[in-house]
Design an enzyme around this catalytic site. Structure first.
Site, short mmCIF file in Angstrom:
data_model
loop_
_atom_site.label_atom_id
_atom_site.label_comp_id
_atom_site.label_asym_id
_atom_site.label_seq_id
_atom_site.Cartn_x
_atom_site.Cartn_y
_atom_site.Cartn_z
N ARG A 124 43.89 46.86 55.66
CA ARG A 124 43.42 45.46 55.58
C ARG A 124 41.93 45.36 55.25
O ARG A 124 41.26 44.40 55.60
CB ARG A 124 43.71 44.70 56.87
CG ARG A 124 45.18 44.64 57.21
CD ARG A 124 45.49 43.51 58.17
NE ARG A 124 46.90 43.52 58.47
CZ ARG A 124 47.43 44.17 59.52
NH1 ARG A 124 46.66 44.84 60.34
NH2 ARG A 124 48.72 44.12 59.72
N LYS A 146 35.19 40.52 42.00
CA LYS A 146 36.53 40.32 41.43
C LYS A 146 37.18 41.69 41.30
O LYS A 146 36.61 42.59 40.66
CB LYS A 146 36.44 39.67 40.05
CG LYS A 146 36.32 38.17 40.09
CD LYS A 146 36.53 37.59 38.70
CE LYS A 146 36.38 36.09 38.71
NZ LYS A 146 36.45 35.52 37.35
N GLU A 188 28.10 41.09 26.77
CA GLU A 188 28.06 40.35 28.05
C GLU A 188 26.61 40.00 28.42
O GLU A 188 26.37 39.01 29.10
CB GLU A 188 28.74 41.15 29.17
CG GLU A 188 30.23 41.39 28.97
CD GLU A 188 31.12 40.23 29.45
OE1 GLU A 188 30.62 39.21 29.94
OE2 GLU A 188 32.36 40.37 29.28
N LYS A 230 24.04 36.62 37.36
CA LYS A 230 25.40 36.63 37.92
C LYS A 230 25.34 36.43 39.43
O LYS A 230 26.14 35.69 40.00
CB LYS A 230 26.13 37.93 37.57
CG LYS A 230 27.53 37.94 38.13
CD LYS A 230 28.51 38.79 37.39
CE LYS A 230 29.91 38.56 37.96
NZ LYS A 230 30.93 39.41 37.37
N GLU A 240 35.28 31.20 42.50
CA GLU A 240 35.53 30.49 41.23
C GLU A 240 36.34 29.21 41.40
O GLU A 240 37.38 29.01 40.76
CB GLU A 240 36.20 31.43 40.22
CG GLU A 240 36.03 30.90 38.79
CD GLU A 240 36.48 31.88 37.71
OE1 GLU A 240 36.10 33.06 37.78
OE2 GLU A 240 37.21 31.43 36.82
N ARG A 244 31.37 29.11 38.78
CA ARG A 244 31.48 30.52 38.38
C ARG A 244 32.21 30.64 37.04
O ARG A 244 32.03 31.62 36.31
CB ARG A 244 32.21 31.33 39.47
CG ARG A 244 32.32 32.81 39.11
CD ARG A 244 32.77 33.67 40.28
NE ARG A 244 32.90 35.05 39.84
CZ ARG A 244 32.95 36.10 40.65
NH1 ARG A 244 32.87 35.92 41.96
NH2 ARG A 244 33.07 37.33 40.18
N ASN A 248 32.83 32.72 32.17
CA ASN A 248 33.93 32.96 31.23
C ASN A 248 33.59 32.52 29.81
O ASN A 248 34.47 32.49 28.95
CB ASN A 248 35.19 32.22 31.69
CG ASN A 248 35.66 32.71 33.05
OD1 ASN A 248 35.46 33.88 33.38
ND2 ASN A 248 36.24 31.84 33.86
N HIS A 251 35.32 33.98 26.83
CA HIS A 251 36.45 34.78 27.32
C HIS A 251 37.81 34.17 27.03
O HIS A 251 38.78 34.90 26.90
CB HIS A 251 36.31 35.02 28.82
CG HIS A 251 35.31 36.10 29.15
ND1 HIS A 251 33.96 35.97 28.87
CD2 HIS A 251 35.46 37.34 29.70
CE1 HIS A 251 33.34 37.09 29.27
NE2 HIS A 251 34.21 37.92 29.76
N HIS A 255 39.87 36.68 25.23
CA HIS A 255 41.05 37.33 25.81
C HIS A 255 42.26 37.19 24.88
O HIS A 255 43.06 38.11 24.75
CB HIS A 255 41.40 36.72 27.17
CG HIS A 255 40.57 37.28 28.29
ND1 HIS A 255 40.26 36.58 29.43
CD2 HIS A 255 39.99 38.50 28.45
CE1 HIS A 255 39.53 37.33 30.23
NE2 HIS A 255 39.34 38.49 29.66
N HIS A 270 36.62 44.91 24.76
CA HIS A 270 36.48 43.64 25.47
C HIS A 270 35.23 42.86 25.03
O HIS A 270 35.29 41.68 24.69
CB HIS A 270 36.44 43.90 26.99
CG HIS A 270 36.19 42.67 27.80
ND1 HIS A 270 37.13 41.67 27.94
CD2 HIS A 270 35.09 42.26 28.49
CE1 HIS A 270 36.62 40.71 28.69
NE2 HIS A 270 35.39 41.03 29.04
N1 GLY Z 1 33.61 38.38 34.91
C1 GLY Z 1 33.52 37.06 35.32
C2 GLY Z 1 33.33 36.88 36.80
O1 GLY Z 1 33.05 37.85 37.48
O2 GLY Z 1 33.47 35.80 37.28
#
Ligand code: GLY
Length: 371
Positions: A124, A146, A188, A230, A240, A244, A248, A251, A255, A270
């Site tokens: 956990r 993430k 990025e 960031k 998010e 946040r 993107n 993206h 994507h 990417h």
């Molecule tokens: N890569 C986008 C984020 O971490 O929100």
């Protein structure tokens, strides 16, 4: 110029430090000693990374009498699977990992995402540290918590928000990366400038070639400015629910293009797809009278000068607007059958635009050369 930068990310009891430098040997033990509760760590890495940086890291840990277990996985996106997750957890359990042990993710985004997700569910939740070894992971995936694996239905569909206890980004580790990987990660970096920092955009214009040639001082500044931006965004919206999503930028289109070109086309990295996607976001913003043509051209020129395709004709692939729309319709960020896009009021002025309908997107894609 000082080749060190520490950035603290304030997330209450999930706060941590991002250490950016050019010599992990000097900082690793100091960072670890503040985190680990007993002298034992489990490093998970991949075959590409194992050869060049792992021996140096092991030596530091051996010298400091920290017991180290190492698990080496195959490189590549296929490692972000349920099967690999299960295998990794079984291996850790066989190695008698305990709740108070610390996992170290040593590698690029695939390793970081897989190890972070593993850390979030084993017992956990146990501590983990990110040591990103690609530019892409140093400026993006290692920061912000993430974690995820991929499913047949799409990338990153199963995962958790789970913050590391520290991130150590050593820019000297980037010297062995192929130039194309550097350029992909650099897209990025451009993203941060375009989404929220015009001054950084101007700085990148003057320093881009030096960054891409891996000048250490410039890299430390590019990585730390990106991580700082960031960190501030994640502090405001960790899971998010709102702002946040600005991260993107490029993206949603990116994507979709990545999905198409990597599944049955010539392939694309990417960051290359994100760079191309940013050009599309800027052009669409211009068509909606949000962003001036001269700013769009500045963005496209910066991305092009970095060595990234900015025009559909350079992708050498027949991309159909309908196929892109069909991929967008499966996007996990879609609401009420409409897309949410990150658009621009100008350089450094991104915003979240909800409710963009498929017809608007289709007409736009046709206008920029999609079939
Ligand atoms: N890569 C986008 C984020 O971490 O929100």
């Amino acid at each position: 110029m000082k080749k060190y930068k520490n950035i603290d990310i304030d997330l209450k009891d999930r706060s941590y430090r991002i250490v950016i430098n050019d010599n992990i040997q000097e900082t690793l033990f100091g960072v670890l000693s503040e985190i680990i509760s007993r002298p034992k760590v489990f490093i998970v890495t991949d075959e590409n990374v194992a050869g060049f940086v792992l021996p140096a890291i092991r030596k530091i840990l051996d010298d400091e009498k920290i017991e180290t277990q190492v698990i080496i996985l195959p490189p590549g996106e296929k490692s972000k699977s349920f099967a690999q997750l299960e295998g990794l957890i079984e291996e850790l359990l066989n190695l008698k990992i305990e709740r108070q042990d610390t996992l170290i993710a040593l590698g690029g985004g695939v390793i970081g995402d897989l190890v972070g997700f593993t850390a979030s569910i084993i017992f956990r939740g146990i501590d983990f540290i990110q040591i990103p070894t690609t530019l892409l992971s140093q400026v993006d995936s290692s920061v912000g918590g993430k974690t995820a694996i991929n499913m047949a239905n799409g990338k990153n569909l199963v995962g958790a928000f789970y913050q590391p206890k520290a991130v150590i980004a050593d820019v000297s580790l980037l010297v062995t990366l192929p130039h194309r990987e550097i350029v992909s990660g650099y897209a990025e970096v451009i993203k941060y400038a375009v989404l929220g920092n015009k001054k950084f955009f101007k700085w990148l214009k003057h320093n881009q070639q030096g960054i891409l040639k891996l000048n250490t001082d410039l890299l430390v500044k590019a990585v730390s400015t990106s991580c700082e931006m960031k960190a501030r965004i994640v502090e405001k919206d960790e899971s998010e629910k709102g702002s946040r999503a600005l991260l993107n930028l490029g993206h949603t289109f990116g994507h979709a293009i990545e999905n198409k070109l990597n599944n049955d086309g010539p392939g694309i990295l990417h960051g290359e797809a994100v760079g191309f996607g940013m050009c599309l976001s800027a052009q669409l913003s211009n068509q909606m009278n949000l962003c001036t043509t001269s700013e769009v051209n500045e963005i496209i020129n910066l991305i092009k000068d970095a060595g990234i395709s900015t025009n559909i004709s350079e992708l050498n692939y027949n991309l159909e607007a309908n196929e892109i729309i069909s991929i967008l319709s499966r996007d996990k960020k879609r609401k009420d059958n409409k897309s949410t896009l990150i658009l621009l009021n100008g350089i450094g002025e991104a915003f979240i635009k909800d409710g963009v309908d498929d017809n608007t997107i289709k007409e736009f894609l046709l206008s920029v050369g999609f079939n």
